[in-house]
Each structure stands twice: as structure tokens, then as C-alpha cells.
Design a protein around this motif. Structure first.
Motif, PDB file in Angstrom:
ATOM      1  N   LEU A 159     -22.546 -18.048  -2.263  1.00  0.00           N
ATOM      2  CA  LEU A 159     -23.618 -18.892  -1.736  1.00  0.00           C
ATOM      3  C   LEU A 159     -23.411 -20.353  -2.120  1.00  0.00           C
ATOM      4  CD1 LEU A 159     -26.215 -18.854  -0.126  1.00  0.00           C
ATOM      5  CD2 LEU A 159     -27.468 -18.432  -2.256  1.00  0.00           C
ATOM      6  N   ILE A 160     -22.952 -20.603  -3.346  1.00  0.00           N
ATOM      7  CA  ILE A 160     -22.666 -21.973  -3.784  1.00  0.00           C
ATOM      8  C   ILE A 160     -21.600 -22.598  -2.897  1.00  0.00           C
ATOM      9  CG2 ILE A 160     -21.682 -23.363  -5.650  1.00  0.00           C
ATOM     10  CD1 ILE A 160     -22.974 -21.392  -7.615  1.00  0.00           C
ATOM     11  N   SER A 212     -27.140 -26.060  -3.096  1.00  0.00           N
ATOM     12  CA  SER A 212     -25.987 -25.501  -3.799  1.00  0.00           C
ATOM     13  C   SER A 212     -25.983 -25.912  -5.265  1.00  0.00           C
ATOM     14  CB  SER A 212     -24.690 -25.969  -3.121  1.00  0.00           C
ATOM     15  OG  SER A 212     -23.552 -25.568  -3.861  1.00  0.00           O
ATOM     16  N   ILE A 214     -28.596 -23.908  -7.165  1.00  0.00           N
ATOM     17  CA  ILE A 214     -28.141 -22.547  -7.462  1.00  0.00           C
ATOM     18  C   ILE A 214     -27.111 -22.565  -8.593  1.00  0.00           C
ATOM     19  CG2 ILE A 214     -26.926 -20.540  -6.519  1.00  0.00           C
ATOM     20  CD1 ILE A 214     -28.100 -21.275  -3.809  1.00  0.00           C
ATOM     21  N   LEU A 228     -25.280 -22.697 -14.818  1.00  0.00           N
ATOM     22  CA  LEU A 228     -24.062 -21.902 -14.999  1.00  0.00           C
ATOM     23  C   LEU A 228     -23.132 -22.659 -15.932  1.00  0.00           C
ATOM     24  CD1 LEU A 228     -23.325 -20.599 -11.399  1.00  0.00           C
ATOM     25  CD2 LEU A 228     -24.262 -19.345 -13.322  1.00  0.00           C
ATOM     26  N   ASP A 286     -23.142 -14.289 -15.264  1.00  0.00           N
ATOM     27  CA  ASP A 286     -24.035 -15.006 -14.355  1.00  0.00           C
ATOM     28  C   ASP A 286     -23.340 -15.457 -13.075  1.00  0.00           C
ATOM     29  OD1 ASP A 286     -26.096 -14.703 -16.114  1.00  0.00           O
ATOM     30  OD2 ASP A 286     -25.772 -16.640 -17.105  1.00  0.00           O
ATOM     31  N   ALA A 287     -22.025 -15.484 -13.099  1.00  0.00           N
ATOM     32  CA  ALA A 287     -21.271 -15.971 -11.940  1.00  0.00           C
ATOM     33  C   ALA A 287     -20.849 -14.796 -11.070  1.00  0.00           C
ATOM     34  CB  ALA A 287     -20.055 -16.778 -12.396  1.00  0.00           C
ATOM     35  N   ARG A 327     -23.564 -15.040  -5.837  1.00  0.00           N
ATOM     36  CA  ARG A 327     -23.996 -16.374  -6.244  1.00  0.00           C
ATOM     37  C   ARG A 327     -22.907 -17.411  -5.998  1.00  0.00           C
ATOM     38  NH1 ARG A 327     -26.631 -17.907 -12.160  1.00  0.00           N
ATOM     39  NH2 ARG A 327     -27.549 -19.899 -11.521  1.00  0.00           N
TER      40      ARG A 327
END
Length: 369
Positions: free
Chosen positions: A60-61, A138, A141, A145, A52-53, A57
């Protein structure tokens, strides 16, 4: 003749202003790029290759939370940007020519002060609310996680512990991430106790939302000493906490924008809760233009002294020491003001006022003896 001199000095002031603004913004942009790169590399290193990381992504974080990280860098960008501008003007003998033309030190420092104060006002009224919004996006998003990456990605708001009471008894709540001012929590673990104070159950949930006197949990696993773990799609835990009390207990002051802080302070005071942290954040933002003006004055002090005595090393060392002193004073004031030991207005304004007075004193000594 007088009108011509006035226009010339106005043109010179405009020229100096653009030089200072360009130097400060250039240094600020460079620092932003470096912080983004290092933050991105650190997040990628700690993600451990989780599915997922992904790169997009994580990028963007990091990109969305960089503006808020840069708020701490702005005073130093003004300090070193002003030093660089003064040094460039001195090397090209522009300050020497200006002095020979009858321009006093106060006249060519005034444009730098106007730029510093203007940047401070912009940073407080526009940049800070925008940075808070981007930081919230942020966090959104990054929400969910978990696993091995939660310990670092959730540092966007920091893990927290909260003790609460409800109809079912007391409980201790731990969350890895805080969203919506504490109304939404991710990575939640709750240790529940019965009315007699004995341990009842441990609840682990992916998300918790604050409702009307209840925490609404989703994707829940309940552990007890008397049965095997049980999974639930939804689960509730009673609480007497109000949204204001939750925000005051666990929400970071930095997560609230400048224009929203007065309302949050008023709500906390109406609820009978201490609002030291939010009052301190509000006063710190109000004092930001004064702090940036102090940085400009200190830059002028070390730059003019080096121009006359020589030595770039002294210039850099003087700037670092001055910035470090003001930083220590700011952090000390933040700790004392946040704890309610010192009034927030004193803790927030003291470093900037001290820097301005120190800068004026040194300049008066250097120029007027």
C-alpha cells in the motif's frame, strides 16, 4: 465539397488524436506497473522481515507513492509514446496516404500537440494534487515504521536537519520523516545546548508535533552526561519557529499540491522568507504543458526523419538523446532556480520553450527547406 473535406480532416484529426493518446497512456501505464513492482521489491528487500512491515502494508505504501513518482516519467511517456504512434502510422502507410491527400505535416502533428498540451493541463490541475494527497497518505501509513526499516521507508520525504532557537537555548533537530508540511516529525533526535553554548542533553522521540512556540514530543528518551537515560511519555522543547518557517526550512516543494502553492508562496513572502523553491515548483507545473508539447515536436522530428531515411535504431537513439538533453536542462534550471541564482520563471520555462523552438526549427527545415 469543401464541407466534406473539412469533415474528413476533422475525422482524421480525431483518429490521430486517439492513436497518440492511446500510445502515451499505454506507455505511461506500463511504466507505472514497472515502477510499482521495482519499488515494492526494493522495500520488501530492505524491510528485513520486520513484524510491522507486512506485505500488505508495504504494498500500500508503494502503491500510494507511485503516482507522484510517475510525474517525473510523464514527459518521457509523451516523448516515446508519440514516437511509437508516429512509427505505427508510418508503418501502416497512414501518414503517406494523409500526405498524398493533401494533409500537411502541421495538420497531422496538430492532434498530437493538442493531446500533449491537454495531458499537461490535466497533469497539473488534477493529477498533481491527487498524487500529493496519495503521497501524504503513504507517509501516514509509513509513519512509525522505525528500527532497521526507517532508513529507507522514511525516504518518502527524506531525513532532515534543522537548527532552531528557543527559550531554553539553541538546539539541532534531526528527523527521519516529515509530515503535514513539517508540523509533524517522526524519528526525532534533538541535541540541546544551554545559553552558554554548551551541550545539555540529547533527546530521542518517536514523534514531534509543532505547537505554539513549542515542540510537543511523545515516547521520549533523554540522555545527559550527568545521569542515566530517562524516559517520558511526553516532553516539550521551546522554539521560536513558526509553521511557515518550518515549512520553508524542511518541507519539500513536491509535497504541496498545485492549487496550494500560491498560498504557500504568499505566506513565505509575508514572513520575509525566500520562496524560491516553491515559486520554482509552481512555475515548473505551469510550464508542464509546454514541455510536453516540446516532447511531441521532438518525437515528430526524429520520427519523420527516420521514416524517410530508415533505421529504427536512429529513432530510438534520437529520442533518448533529445529526452536526455531536455532532462539535463530541466535539472540544471531546477538547481539554479531553487538557489535563487536564476529567476524561477526562467528556470522553469526555459527547457520547454527551448524544446518547442528547436522542434519547430527542425520541422521547418525538414518540410520547407
Amino acid at each position: 465539397m469543401i464541407m466534406g473535406m473539412s469533415i474528413t480532416r476533422r475525422t482524421l484529426a480525431t483518429y490521430f488524436s486517439w492513436r497518440f493518446l492511446g500510445a502515451i497512456l499505454g506507455l505511461f501505464a506500463l511504466a507505472a506497473v514497472l515502477i510499482f513492482i521495482f519499488d515494492l521489491l526494493e522495500l520488501l528487500r530492505r524491510s528485513g522481515g520486520e513484524d510491522d512491515a507486512g506485505l500488505i502494508r508495504i504494498s500500500l505504501i508503494s502503491l500510494l507513492r507511485t503516482p507522484q513518482l510517475m510525474e517525473q516519467v510523464l514527459p518521457f511517456a509523451v516523448l516515446f509514446g508519440s514516437i511509437a504512434a508516429f512509427l505505427a502510422l508510418s508503418r501502416k502507410l497512414e501518414l503517406v496516404v494523409a500526405r498524398a491527400a493533401g494533409v500537411s505535416v502541421w495538420q497531422f502533428i496538430a492532434p498530437a500537440l493538442i493531446v500533449g498540451i491537454g495531458l499537461g493541463v490535466f497533469a497539473v490541475t488534477v493529477y498533481n494534487p491527487l498524487a500529493v494527497v496519495l503521497r501524504a497518505q503513504s507517509d501516514e501509513i509509513a509513519a512509525g515504521l522505525f528500527g532497521r526499516e526507517q532508513n529507507f521507508l522514511m525516504q518518502t520525504t527524506g531525513a532532515t536537519w534543522l537548527r532552531q532557537d528557543g527559550l531554553d537555548g539553541e538546539s539541532v533537530l534531526h528527523a527521519n520523516q516529515i509530515l503535514a508540511g513539517g508540523a509533524r516529525l517522526y524519528g526525532v533526535t534533538i541535541f540541546s545546548f544551554d545559553r552558554d553554548g554548551f551541550f545539555s542533553e540529547r533527546i530521542e522521540a518517536r514523534e514531534a508535533r509543532l505547537g505554539d512556540k513549542v515542540w510537543k514530543l511523545s515516547d521520549v528518551t533523554v540522555y545527559t552526561t550527568e545521569a542515566d537515560p530517562r524516559k517520558y511519555a511526553a516532553y516539550t522543547i521551546s522554539t521560536y519557529l513558526t509553521p511557515t518557517e518550518v515549512r520553508e526550512s524542511i518541507a519539500a516543494p513536491e509535497s504541496i499540491g498545485f492549487w496550494d502553492l500560491p498560498r504557500v508562496i504568499e505566506l513565505s513572502q509575508r514572513a520575509g522568507l525566500p520562496a524560491y523553491r516553491y515559486s520554482l515548483q509552481y512555475q515548473t507545473l505551469l510550464a508542464r504543458p509546454v514541455l510536453l508539447a516540446a516532447m511531441v515536436l521532438i518525437a515528430a522530428c526524429v520520427s519523420l526523419r527516420v521514416t524517410r531515411m530508415g533505421g529504427i535504431g536512429r529513432l530510438i537513439l534520437g529520442g533518448i538523446l533529445a529526452g536526455f538533453v531536455l532532462y539535463v536542462l530541466s535539472e540544471l534550471g531546477k538547481d539554479l532556480g531553487g538557489a535563487g541564482i536564476v529567476p524561477p520563471i526562467v528556470a522553469a520555462w526555459a527547457p520547454g520553450v527551448f524544446g518547442v523552438l528547436m522542434g519547430f526549427t527542425i520541422l521547418l527545415h525538414l518540410e520547407d527547406g
